[in-house]
Design a protein around this motif. Structure first.
Motif, PDB file in Angstrom:
ATOM      1  N   SER B 220      44.270  52.245  46.248  1.00 31.72           N
ATOM      2  CA  SER B 220      45.312  51.216  46.117  1.00 31.72           C
ATOM      3  C   SER B 220      46.511  51.549  46.993  1.00 31.72           C
ATOM      4  CB  SER B 220      45.727  51.015  44.660  1.00 31.72           C
ATOM      5  OG  SER B 220      46.176  52.217  44.103  1.00 31.72           O
ATOM      6  N   LYS B 221      46.783  52.835  47.160  1.00 37.35           N
ATOM      7  CA  LYS B 221      47.901  53.238  48.042  1.00 37.35           C
ATOM      8  C   LYS B 221      47.577  52.859  49.490  1.00 37.35           C
ATOM      9  CE  LYS B 221      50.728  57.290  47.624  1.00 37.35           C
ATOM     10  NZ  LYS B 221      50.781  57.690  49.006  1.00 37.35           N
ATOM     11  N   LEU B 269      42.265  42.249  52.855  1.00 44.90           N
ATOM     12  CA  LEU B 269      42.965  41.097  52.288  1.00 44.90           C
ATOM     13  C   LEU B 269      42.118  40.480  51.172  1.00 44.90           C
ATOM     14  CD1 LEU B 269      45.240  38.945  52.263  1.00 44.90           C
ATOM     15  CD2 LEU B 269      43.862  37.656  53.906  1.00 44.90           C
ATOM     16  N   ARG B 270      40.833  40.373  51.457  1.00 48.63           N
ATOM     17  CA  ARG B 270      39.951  39.765  50.476  1.00 48.63           C
ATOM     18  C   ARG B 270      39.917  40.613  49.189  1.00 48.63           C
ATOM     19  NH1 ARG B 270      34.231  40.630  51.815  1.00 48.63           N
ATOM     20  NH2 ARG B 270      34.939  42.515  50.788  1.00 48.63           N
ATOM     21  N   ASP B 271      39.890  41.931  49.350  1.00 46.52           N
ATOM     22  CA  ASP B 271      39.933  42.820  48.190  1.00 46.52           C
ATOM     23  C   ASP B 271      41.184  42.570  47.370  1.00 46.52           C
ATOM     24  OD1 ASP B 271      38.454  45.918  49.464  1.00 46.52           O
ATOM     25  OD2 ASP B 271      37.598  44.024  48.758  1.00 46.52           O
ATOM     26  N   LEU B 272      42.314  42.561  48.064  1.00 46.04           N
ATOM     27  CA  LEU B 272      43.579  42.430  47.356  1.00 46.04           C
ATOM     28  C   LEU B 272      43.685  41.080  46.660  1.00 46.04           C
ATOM     29  CD1 LEU B 272      46.950  43.791  48.464  1.00 46.04           C
ATOM     30  CD2 LEU B 272      46.833  41.501  47.540  1.00 46.04           C
ATOM     31  N   LEU B 273      43.289  40.044  47.375  1.00 47.62           N
ATOM     32  CA  LEU B 273      43.520  38.695  46.864  1.00 47.62           C
ATOM     33  C   LEU B 273      42.481  38.279  45.826  1.00 47.62           C
ATOM     34  CD1 LEU B 273      45.726  36.724  47.612  1.00 47.62           C
ATOM     35  CD2 LEU B 273      44.284  35.818  49.389  1.00 47.62           C
ATOM     36  N   GLN B 276      39.831  42.540  43.768  1.00 42.15           N
ATOM     37  CA  GLN B 276      40.357  43.659  42.986  1.00 42.15           C
ATOM     38  C   GLN B 276      41.677  43.418  42.259  1.00 42.15           C
ATOM     39  OE1 GLN B 276      40.005  47.548  44.448  1.00 42.15           O
ATOM     40  NE2 GLN B 276      38.338  47.085  45.881  1.00 42.15           N
ATOM     41  N   TYR B 277      42.542  42.610  42.806  1.00 37.87           N
ATOM     42  CA  TYR B 277      43.865  42.529  42.194  1.00 37.87           C
ATOM     43  C   TYR B 277      44.279  41.120  41.799  1.00 37.87           C
ATOM     44  CZ  TYR B 277      44.211  47.372  43.584  1.00 37.87           C
ATOM     45  OH  TYR B 277      43.973  48.720  43.714  1.00 37.87           O
ATOM     46  N   LEU B 278      43.329  40.240  41.646  1.00 35.80           N
ATOM     47  CA  LEU B 278      43.633  38.861  41.257  1.00 35.80           C
ATOM     48  C   LEU B 278      44.394  38.856  39.926  1.00 35.80           C
ATOM     49  CD1 LEU B 278      43.507  35.879  41.460  1.00 35.80           C
ATOM     50  CD2 LEU B 278      41.077  35.925  40.886  1.00 35.80           C
ATOM     51  N   GLU B 283      49.382  38.537  36.686  1.00 41.78           N
ATOM     52  CA  GLU B 283      50.169  39.278  35.696  1.00 41.78           C
ATOM     53  C   GLU B 283      51.613  39.452  36.172  1.00 41.78           C
ATOM     54  OE1 GLU B 283      51.575  41.365  32.574  1.00 41.78           O
ATOM     55  OE2 GLU B 283      49.808  40.071  32.752  1.00 41.78           O
ATOM     56  N   ARG B 284      51.757  39.868  37.422  1.00 38.64           N
ATOM     57  CA  ARG B 284      53.122  40.098  37.927  1.00 38.64           C
ATOM     58  C   ARG B 284      53.886  38.775  38.020  1.00 38.64           C
ATOM     59  NH1 ARG B 284      55.929  40.737  42.959  1.00 38.64           N
ATOM     60  NH2 ARG B 284      57.722  42.119  42.627  1.00 38.64           N
ATOM     61  N   THR B 285      53.156  37.713  38.366  1.00 40.68           N
ATOM     62  CA  THR B 285      53.796  36.390  38.421  1.00 40.68           C
ATOM     63  C   THR B 285      54.360  36.065  37.042  1.00 40.68           C
ATOM     64  OG1 THR B 285      52.262  35.605  40.126  1.00 40.68           O
ATOM     65  CG2 THR B 285      53.424  33.932  38.844  1.00 40.68           C
ATOM     66  N   ASN B 286      53.561  36.300  36.021  1.00 41.68           N
ATOM     67  CA  ASN B 286      53.969  35.936  34.675  1.00 41.68           C
ATOM     68  C   ASN B 286      55.078  36.840  34.133  1.00 41.68           C
ATOM     69  OD1 ASN B 286      53.712  34.390  32.232  1.00 41.68           O
ATOM     70  ND2 ASN B 286      52.665  36.152  31.333  1.00 41.68           N
ATOM     71  N   SER B 287      54.873  38.144  34.250  1.00 37.65           N
ATOM     72  CA  SER B 287      55.777  39.058  33.539  1.00 37.65           C
ATOM     73  C   SER B 287      56.979  39.507  34.352  1.00 37.65           C
ATOM     74  CB  SER B 287      55.009  40.285  33.038  1.00 37.65           C
ATOM     75  OG  SER B 287      54.336  40.868  34.117  1.00 37.65           O
ATOM     76  N   VAL B 288      56.949  39.323  35.660  1.00 30.85           N
ATOM     77  CA  VAL B 288      58.091  39.765  36.473  1.00 30.85           C
ATOM     78  C   VAL B 288      58.790  38.576  37.139  1.00 30.85           C
ATOM     79  CG1 VAL B 288      58.815  41.121  38.471  1.00 30.85           C
ATOM     80  CG2 VAL B 288      57.052  42.037  36.932  1.00 30.85           C
ATOM     81  N   LEU B 289      58.039  37.833  37.962  1.00 32.03           N
ATOM     82  CA  LEU B 289      58.657  36.778  38.771  1.00 32.03           C
ATOM     83  C   LEU B 289      59.083  35.590  37.922  1.00 32.03           C
ATOM     84  CD1 LEU B 289      56.070  37.066  41.685  1.00 32.03           C
ATOM     85  CD2 LEU B 289      58.331  38.111  41.544  1.00 32.03           C
TER      86      LEU B 289
END
Ligand SMILES: Nc1nc2c(ncn2[C@@H]2O[C@H](COP(=O)(O)OP(=O)(O)O)[C@@H](O)[C@H]2O)c(=O)[nH]1
Ligand SMILES: Nc1nc2c(ncn2[C@@H]2O[C@H](COP(=O)(O)OP(=O)(O)O)[C@@H](O)[C@H]2O)c(=O)[nH]1
Lengths: 300, 300
Positions: B220-221, B269-273, B276-278, B283-289
């Motif tokens: 992930s790094k 990009l495909r992995d990230l989007l 692996q991180y969908l 989650e970040r959209t909901n709980s942070v943004l």
């Protein structure tokens, strides 16, 4: 002999590299690594004005990153080069800032002003008694760089071409054309030519002469049909598949060779601009474009 | 499951193609030749809104060629796709017109308004008694396309990133990166990251979990370090040097393979989007943004 070449492009379309490729200059002064050097803007060896050093470049770009409004500068770089044993005084008129801001309204204006100013200079000189005929600063050709989107000319492109074509010999090129497949280039060229035609934009056309043989006529016709030239520039030498050292760009999937006509139109641009029609460019500037300017000015 | 993807790009940076490459859609309906089809703007098979036909495209572009002032439209295309046996409702929010005019002042505004509008929609729905939890129209990620100039981010790029990063998970990509050598990509990425850092722009970072093993943490790094992903898109199949049919682009000097990690960053990009991180994006959209938006709105 002089060649005054106006180069108009957004930043990053390979303009500096193409100029250096055309005139066989290499930016390598040995003191900096090559990748960073290429990125230092237009810099011709031995030129009478040099761009900022790399630190300045970063500072300048940081400044540019703030730029919302268009601010086009006119920078002239001159140098003397040997072409076919003849000494050629080359001036490249660069236009940093064109198309780079958020608001590019009227970014054509400082450029057209520069062209007019040079016409005026010549007009004044013509009226003097002891005028020197070698001081011709008029723009002999305008190289306009088109972004290789593969779609259409943008409003900025069309706007500029319409403003410049009656004042300079206009030679549009598709920049960094190694981004396009052969199919995409063919479609893109057709569309660009149609858009320019619809707007009555005149491109420089290699003239044909009464005494030309069929082969020459055919060559000049086919040269004209290739415009806008799909160009690639590089001063780096790379080893191609045959083991020769050639100018090109090396990718993991292959090597593109700048001087290879089956890879891009660079050799055709070089033919038109330097080896075959340099005199015609100067001639048309003098007898058509300058004449038009002069008569319009005198009848005002 | 839903994924609402905002895609922001100037015309001609391969946005439509990349979306189709990401979601395995092919534009080929058999009725038109492939090159022209790709050039018809964002069109996802079976989508609930389709772009104009080719004749309209030419008329529209002729219209666009007149455009001096920025006029950004918001177009949402929705479709359902199968990913790993799971049904995913994909919405691509397209922003035609962004960056294409001569004056692009405030072209970010209609886009930020759209993001806010969707937050408001969700806020209203939250306040209803019988709210449906599957109607989540909030933007889960913003793919921002960077022109591959090899120099720096432009004022337009920085301006937009600053406006969007606190509202959407920002994932910048270098468009059509087959125009850049490996060296140029490395230099360009470093500069882009520095510019974004200097402007305090936050990029989406794959989160690490307490229970992750070393390999996962490392993966992930290194995924995060590759941003902005240098992408290439293509839905065409070409034969590579090993004789396999792969997605790619065929040039006279070689074949670039989209799914080959040594050719470009598409697979990352495909992995990230998607693969692996969908869930992390949603989650970040909901709980942070969204939380940030909501608390700012309620404290006004
Ligand atoms: N793909 C591709 N890249 C090029 C070409 N010419 C120059 N470049 C690269 O594009 C970047 C910018 O080039 P430069 O000449 O400085 O562009 P300028 O800002 O227009 O003067 C450099 O990394 C060059 O190596 C080309 O024909 N094709
Ligand atoms: N070199 C290169 N060309 C691409 C790439 N993706 C798409 N293209 C081409 O660029 C042109 C425009 O693509 P398109 O997806 O319609 O761009 P859009 O206007 O941003 O939606 C088409 O001719 C595509 O084949 C890419 O990754 N690299």
């Amino acid at each position: 002999f002089s060649l005054n070449l106006l180069c108009v492009s957004q930043r990053g379309l390979g303009k500096s590299t193409l100029i250096n490729t055309l005139f066989n200059r290499n930016l390598d002064d040995g003191s900096k690594n090559k990748v960073e050097q290429k990125l230092e803007g237009l810099k011709i060896e031995g030129s009478s004005e040099t761009e900022a050093s790399r630190d300045d470049e970063e500072a300048q770009t940081a400044q540019e990153s703030e730029n919302v409004r268009s601010s086009v500068k006119i920078k002239t770089l001159s140098t003397t080069i040997e072409e076919n044993g003849v000494s050629l005084k080359l001036s490249v008129v660069d236009t940093p800032g064109f198309g780079d801001a958020i608001d590019n309204s009227d970014s054509w204006r400082p450029i057209v002003d520069e062209v007019n100013y040079r016409f005026d200079q010549y007009l004044d000189a013509e009226n003097k008694i002891n005028r020197s005929s070698e001081d011709d600063n008029r723009i002999h050709a305008c190289l306009y760089f088109i972004e290789p989107t593969a779609h259409y000319l943008k409003p900025l492109d069309l706007g500029f071409c319409k403003q410049i074509h009656e004042k300079c010999n206009l030679i549009p090129v598709i920049a960094k054309s190694d981004i396009l497949t052969e199919e995409e280039i063919a479609v893109f060229k057709r569309r660009i030519r149609k858009q320019l035609e619809d707007e009555n934009v005149v491109l420089f056309e290699p003239p044909q002469y009464a005494l030309d043989d069929q082969e020459t006529i055919h060559a000049s016709k086919s040269l004209y049909e290739k415009i806008p030239f799909a160009v690639v520039g590089s001063t780096d030498k790379v080893e191609n598949s045959k083991g020769s050292l050639v100018r090109g760009r090396s990718y993991p999937w292959g090597i593109i060779e700048v001087d290879n006509a089956s890879h891009c139109d660079f050799v055709y641009l070089r033919d038109l601009l330097i080896s075959q029609y340099l005199e015609e460019l100067r001639e048309r500037t003098n007898s058509v474009l300058y004449e038009k300017y002069r008569s319009e000015k005198l009848t005002k």
